[in-house]
Design a protein around this motif. Structure first.
Motif, PDB file in Angstrom:
ATOM      1  N   PHE A  93     -33.317  -2.862 -31.992  1.00  0.00           N
ATOM      2  CA  PHE A  93     -32.247  -2.788 -32.972  1.00  0.00           C
ATOM      3  C   PHE A  93     -32.003  -1.321 -33.311  1.00  0.00           C
ATOM      4  O   PHE A  93     -32.902  -0.632 -33.775  1.00  0.00           O
ATOM      5  N   SER A  94     -30.782  -0.855 -33.078  1.00  0.00           N
ATOM      6  CA  SER A  94     -30.474   0.539 -33.383  1.00  0.00           C
ATOM      7  C   SER A  94     -29.962   0.716 -34.801  1.00  0.00           C
ATOM      8  O   SER A  94     -29.928   1.827 -35.316  1.00  0.00           O
ATOM      9  N   GLY A  95     -29.567  -0.369 -35.437  1.00  0.00           N
ATOM     10  CA  GLY A  95     -29.102  -0.279 -36.814  1.00  0.00           C
ATOM     11  C   GLY A  95     -29.053  -1.641 -37.477  1.00  0.00           C
ATOM     12  O   GLY A  95     -28.877  -2.662 -36.810  1.00  0.00           O
ATOM     13  N   LEU A  96     -29.252  -1.627 -38.799  1.00  0.00           N
ATOM     14  CA  LEU A  96     -29.160  -2.826 -39.627  1.00  0.00           C
ATOM     15  C   LEU A  96     -28.268  -2.479 -40.810  1.00  0.00           C
ATOM     16  O   LEU A  96     -28.564  -1.549 -41.566  1.00  0.00           O
ATOM     17  N   PHE A  97     -27.169  -3.210 -40.964  1.00  0.00           N
ATOM     18  CA  PHE A  97     -26.159  -2.938 -41.972  1.00  0.00           C
ATOM     19  C   PHE A  97     -26.035  -4.165 -42.869  1.00  0.00           C
ATOM     20  O   PHE A  97     -25.612  -5.228 -42.410  1.00  0.00           O
ATOM     21  N   PRO A 129     -34.325   2.267 -36.813  1.00  0.00           N
ATOM     22  CA  PRO A 129     -34.108   3.662 -37.209  1.00  0.00           C
ATOM     23  C   PRO A 129     -32.980   3.880 -38.216  1.00  0.00           C
ATOM     24  O   PRO A 129     -32.980   4.877 -38.919  1.00  0.00           O
ATOM     25  N   ASN A 130     -32.036   2.987 -38.298  1.00  0.00           N
ATOM     26  CA  ASN A 130     -30.889   3.177 -39.186  1.00  0.00           C
ATOM     27  C   ASN A 130     -30.668   1.918 -40.012  1.00  0.00           C
ATOM     28  O   ASN A 130     -30.299   0.873 -39.474  1.00  0.00           O
ATOM     29  N   LEU A 131     -30.897   2.035 -41.308  1.00  0.00           N
ATOM     30  CA  LEU A 131     -30.734   0.919 -42.232  1.00  0.00           C
ATOM     31  C   LEU A 131     -29.756   1.351 -43.317  1.00  0.00           C
ATOM     32  O   LEU A 131     -29.934   2.407 -43.937  1.00  0.00           O
ATOM     33  N   PHE A 132     -28.727   0.541 -43.542  1.00  0.00           N
ATOM     34  CA  PHE A 132     -27.683   0.857 -44.513  1.00  0.00           C
ATOM     35  C   PHE A 132     -27.481  -0.308 -45.471  1.00  0.00           C
ATOM     36  O   PHE A 132     -27.507  -1.476 -45.049  1.00  0.00           O
ATOM     37  N   LEU A 133     -27.245   0.019 -46.728  1.00  0.00           N
ATOM     38  CA  LEU A 133     -26.938  -0.968 -47.759  1.00  0.00           C
ATOM     39  C   LEU A 133     -25.592  -0.615 -48.386  1.00  0.00           C
ATOM     40  O   LEU A 133     -25.404   0.512 -48.857  1.00  0.00           O
ATOM     41  N   LEU A 176     -18.268   1.600 -42.963  1.00  0.00           N
ATOM     42  CA  LEU A 176     -19.135   0.815 -42.075  1.00  0.00           C
ATOM     43  C   LEU A 176     -18.821   1.150 -40.615  1.00  0.00           C
ATOM     44  O   LEU A 176     -19.732   1.378 -39.817  1.00  0.00           O
ATOM     45  N   VAL A 177     -17.552   1.182 -40.283  1.00  0.00           N
ATOM     46  CA  VAL A 177     -17.142   1.527 -38.917  1.00  0.00           C
ATOM     47  C   VAL A 177     -17.638   2.925 -38.565  1.00  0.00           C
ATOM     48  O   VAL A 177     -18.204   3.141 -37.488  1.00  0.00           O
ATOM     49  N   ASP A 178     -17.459   3.876 -39.485  1.00  0.00           N
ATOM     50  CA  ASP A 178     -17.917   5.247 -39.248  1.00  0.00           C
ATOM     51  C   ASP A 178     -19.430   5.296 -39.033  1.00  0.00           C
ATOM     52  O   ASP A 178     -19.917   5.981 -38.139  1.00  0.00           O
TER      53      ASP A 178
END
Length: 190
Positions: A93-97, A129-133, A176-178
């Motif tokens: 997983f490269s990112g979790l949004f 490595p990339n987690l966003f809230l 989010l797209v960015d």
């Protein structure tokens, strides 16, 4: 090989202009052909049960390979966090949004043993490595206190605290797209 974006929708009706439908359509359009976009219909969204959503998520993840970007909107975000902290998966997983997701058990209005995270769930998450809230300050569906609780539990997350009352993001979520687009670049994401 294209990265895959797996989008797990919210609870409630998912027909045109309802639920996560507009947000997922916006995201798919904006990401264009750079990503494979997967938007499965989760079972019984108007009366969701974790075991059914978990089983569907198992099926979806087993169909994927390569790098995967996970996006969860509202209940979909809660389900992703629960699944990732309780199940094993061989994907990268490269990112979790996580967008406007409830933190179950936070108060009397948000009780659901079915979707509640285990204590110390954050220690059981795989390395992503990339987690966003993402959460709107004045949202009326899922209070901002849920976002603050996730932020405390997940200090490594990049926080996107948004103005307004948006929950469904009918007109999209450009940040989010960015953020997803920056995953493959050398640009530092904060």
């Amino acid at each position: 090989m294209k990265k895959t974006v797996l989008f797990i929708h919210s609870a409630g009706p998912q027909r045109r202009d309802q639920g996560s439908n507009n947000l997922s359509s916006y995201l798919e359009k904006e990401l264009g052909n750079k990503y494979q976009f997967v938007f499965p219909m989760m079972p019984n969204p108007e009366n969701p049960e974790y075991i059914l959503w978990k089983n569907q998520l198992d099926k979806e993840l087993n169909l994927l390979n390569g790098e995967v970007v996970l996006v969860g909107h509202s209940l979909g975000g809660s389900v992703l966090l629960k699944y990732l902290s309780e199940e094993s998966c061989d994907l990268t997983f490269s990112g979790l949004f996580i967008i406007a997701s409830p933190y179950w058990g936070i108060d009397e209005d948000w009780q659901s043993k079915d979707f509640q995270l285990q204590s110390n769930f954050e220690k059981k998450l795989p390395s992503i490595p990339n987690l966003f809230l993402y959460h709107s300050h004045d949202e009326e569906i899922v209070p901002f206190t849920h976002h603050k609780t996730y932020a405390e539990k997940l200090p490594q997350a990049s926080l996107r605290e948004l103005e307004g009352r948006r929950h469904l993001f009918h007109n999209g979520l450009p940040i989010l797209v960015d953020d997803i687009a920056k995953l493959g670049s050398d640009e530092i994401i904060q």
